[in-house]
Write an enzyme that holds these catalytic residues in place. Structure first.
Site, PDB file in Angstrom:
ATOM      1  N   ARG A 167      -3.799   3.424   1.911  1.00  0.00           N
ATOM      2  CA  ARG A 167      -4.471   3.493   3.204  1.00  0.00           C
ATOM      3  C   ARG A 167      -5.484   4.630   3.250  1.00  0.00           C
ATOM      4  NH1 ARG A 167      -0.259   0.506   4.085  1.00  0.00           N
ATOM      5  NH2 ARG A 167      -0.176  -0.848   5.908  1.00  0.00           N
ATOM      6  N   CYS A 200       2.144   2.936  -0.026  1.00  0.00           N
ATOM      7  CA  CYS A 200       1.457   2.677   1.242  1.00  0.00           C
ATOM      8  C   CYS A 200       0.410   3.717   1.629  1.00  0.00           C
ATOM      9  CB  CYS A 200       2.484   2.579   2.363  1.00  0.00           C
ATOM     10  SG  CYS A 200       3.659   1.222   2.175  1.00  0.00           S
ATOM     11  N   ASP A 236      -1.634  -4.066   1.081  1.00  0.00           N
ATOM     12  CA  ASP A 236      -1.767  -2.694   0.582  1.00  0.00           C
ATOM     13  C   ASP A 236      -1.129  -2.503  -0.789  1.00  0.00           C
ATOM     14  OD1 ASP A 236       0.902  -2.834   1.393  1.00  0.00           O
ATOM     15  OD2 ASP A 236       0.927  -0.808   2.209  1.00  0.00           O
ATOM     16  N   ASN A 237      -0.076  -3.241  -1.061  1.00  0.00           N
ATOM     17  CA  ASN A 237       0.602  -3.174  -2.356  1.00  0.00           C
ATOM     18  C   ASN A 237       1.195  -4.541  -2.640  1.00  0.00           C
ATOM     19  OD1 ASN A 237       0.637  -0.072  -2.410  1.00  0.00           O
ATOM     20  ND2 ASN A 237       1.877  -0.498  -0.604  1.00  0.00           N
ATOM     21  N   HIS A 258       6.942  -5.614   5.195  1.00  0.00           N
ATOM     22  CA  HIS A 258       7.613  -4.370   4.794  1.00  0.00           C
ATOM     23  C   HIS A 258       9.038  -4.322   5.356  1.00  0.00           C
ATOM     24  CE1 HIS A 258       8.378  -0.009   4.646  1.00  0.00           C
ATOM     25  NE2 HIS A 258       7.291   0.142   3.911  1.00  0.00           N
ATOM     26  N   LYS A 303       5.718  -3.121  -6.501  1.00  0.00           N
ATOM     27  CA  LYS A 303       5.634  -1.834  -5.836  1.00  0.00           C
ATOM     28  C   LYS A 303       7.038  -1.214  -5.890  1.00  0.00           C
ATOM     29  CE  LYS A 303       5.784   0.550  -1.535  1.00  0.00           C
ATOM     30  NZ  LYS A 303       5.919   0.467  -0.082  1.00  0.00           N
ATOM     31  N   ASP A 312       1.537  -5.521   4.598  1.00  0.00           N
ATOM     32  CA  ASP A 312       2.262  -4.413   3.984  1.00  0.00           C
ATOM     33  C   ASP A 312       3.301  -4.927   2.984  1.00  0.00           C
ATOM     34  OD1 ASP A 312       3.268  -1.893   3.521  1.00  0.00           O
ATOM     35  OD2 ASP A 312       3.480  -1.379   5.631  1.00  0.00           O
ATOM     36  N   ASP A 313       3.104  -4.617   1.724  1.00  0.00           N
ATOM     37  CA  ASP A 313       4.067  -4.973   0.665  1.00  0.00           C
ATOM     38  C   ASP A 313       4.235  -6.486   0.514  1.00  0.00           C
ATOM     39  OD1 ASP A 313       4.314  -2.267   0.560  1.00  0.00           O
ATOM     40  OD2 ASP A 313       6.448  -2.179   1.010  1.00  0.00           O
ATOM     41  N   HIS A 343      -0.087   5.722   9.169  1.00  0.00           N
ATOM     42  CA  HIS A 343       0.543   6.252   7.954  1.00  0.00           C
ATOM     43  C   HIS A 343      -0.329   7.213   7.140  1.00  0.00           C
ATOM     44  CE1 HIS A 343       3.585   5.315   4.497  1.00  0.00           C
ATOM     45  NE2 HIS A 343       3.923   6.396   5.213  1.00  0.00           N
ATOM     46  N   LYS A 374      -0.284  -0.236  11.816  1.00  0.00           N
ATOM     47  CA  LYS A 374       0.278   0.911  11.102  1.00  0.00           C
ATOM     48  C   LYS A 374      -0.811   1.895  10.676  1.00  0.00           C
ATOM     49  CE  LYS A 374       2.659   1.742   6.659  1.00  0.00           C
ATOM     50  NZ  LYS A 374       3.524   1.143   5.632  1.00  0.00           N
TER      51      LYS A 374
END
Length: 396
Positions: free
Chosen positions: A81, A77, A335-336, A229, A384, A39-40, A136, A134
């Site tokens: 997803r 995010c 994801d980013n 994240h 991001k 994540d990130d 989301h 996660k």
């Protein structure tokens, strides 16, 4: 080792590694599949992409498999997803923005029934379906939760973030950001500082694999880490590994990463590099105290990525122990890219930081911000970004 090229009906993002131990053909048994998402995390944050961060397990997968150099995501995010899990554009799936209902079908904030999830598709194909991490893409109604959308087993959070050491609401926005830790539709209430979330994501994934081994069918495991994240929180033992590793600052380290990316064949020798972001100050113009503040942030961030890799290692070891490592496809993505945009964000959220402990502890709330995201996303210029002032005001 034979390499397998895989085409996925997904929108991939940031770093991508594909690893398959054996050539997969229609004549062989159905492969197990592990989809790992972080994540990130920035483009160059893995060791095999040029980073100072130690990621030996992912480096090994990259060496034995293949790395992709160009791919796309949906910038934030939940939409990423939504596309990943359904193979649909995020608006078609119902998650055009975050997991909040803005009153339109494309922005309802949860996956619609017309968009089948990977869990639902793999389950219909005879797979066990497992999710640790996660979600989301829907949290308000239990019908939107993972166990109701195709996953046999689930451990993790429903919304976009949580503290790594407790489930207290996060100081994000005008009202505290709620956190629910769920296991198979049951909310968990662990004691504060009794766990570290990244470890628990890895541990539950291992448990799910052990339990699934009793079933005579292949598995699909979606391993969705929240690291790195916000908030920046890590175990002291991991943070200690990176003391002093970022003392040279983002300017020198960015140039060094670019050279490593070229040496590793990720960038071409004549690759055009994104121009410097004028909002990122020159490291050498910072004061001593400013440098100490910024170094602490990146040391914690690196520790979070390091710990994530350790938990990937747990899963790989379990695969080997179960003798399933020779028929398992492993895909790793982010994801980013790393998160920036702190100027517009912090102007709306004064008092955001929770100052009951230094950066990295359960009492802190901080994130990487664009100064270090400028390094993480090497060789790119941008990041991001949470969202613009106008959209953020609408959300909050």
């Amino acid at each position: 080792m034979k390499k397998t090229f895989i085409t996925l009906n997904l929108l991939l993002s940031a770093v991508v590694i594909v690893n398959a131990q054996n050539k997969i053909t229609p004549e062989t048994s159905k492969p197990n599949i592990i989809l790992i998402m972080v994540d990130d995390m920035g483009y160059s944050d893995l060791g095999n992409y040029g980073s100072e961060i130690k990621t030996p397990n992912l480096d090994k997968l990259a060496k034995e498999g293949l790395r992709l150099r160009e791919f796309y995501n949906n910038s934030i995010c939940a939409p990423t997803r939504a596309s990943l899990l359904t193979g649909q554009y995020q608006h078609k799936a119902g998650v055009g923005f975050f997991d909040v209902n803005l009153g339109l079908p494309a922005y309802q904030g949860y996956l619609n029934k017309e968009s089948l999830t990977l869990g639902e598709v793999f389950r219909s194909g005879g797979y066990s379906t497992l999710l640790s991490g996660k979600w989301h893409v829907g949290s308000e109604d239990q019908a939107q939760w993972p166990n109701q959308r195709g996953f046999d087993k689930f451990y993790g959070i429903l919304k976009g973030a949580s503290n790594y050491f407790d489930t207290k609401p996060l100081p994000f926005g005008k009202t505290p950001y709620p956190v629910k830790l769920i296991k198979n539709n049951v909310e968990l209430h662990p004691k504060d500082d009794s766990y570290y979330f990244t470890d628990e994501i890895g541990n539950n994934a291992v448990t799910f694999l052990e339990e699934q081994n009793k079933e005579n069918k292949p598995f699909f495991l979606y391993l969705a880490f929240t690291a790195p994240h916000w908030p920046l929180q890590a175990k002291p033992v991991d943070i200690a590994k990176y003391r002093g590793k970022f003392d040279e600052g983002w300017d020198i380290l960015r140039e060094r990463r670019i050279e490593k990316l070229k040496e590793n064949g990720i960038l071409q020798a004549d690759q055009t590099i994104g121009p410097r972001d004028p909002e990122v100050p020159e490291w050498n113009k910072l004061t001593y105290d400013e440098k100490q503040f910024w170094k602490a942030k990146m040391e914690v961030y690196a520790a979070m990525v390091d710990n994530m890799d350790q938990n990937v290692g747990k899963v790989l070891n379990e695969l080997k122990a179960l003798k399933k490592d020779k028929n398992t496809l492993i895909i790793f993505i982010s994801d980013n890219g790393a998160q920036g945009g702190f100027n517009s964000y912090n102007q709306l959220n004064r008092g955001l930081v929770r100052n009951t402990g230094p950066v990295g502890t359960s009492g802190s709330f901080d994130y990487q911000e664009q100064n270090w995201a400028y390094l993480s996303n090497t060789p790119l210029q941008q990041y991001k970004i949470i969202c613009t002032k106008e959209v953020l005001a609408l959300r909050l």
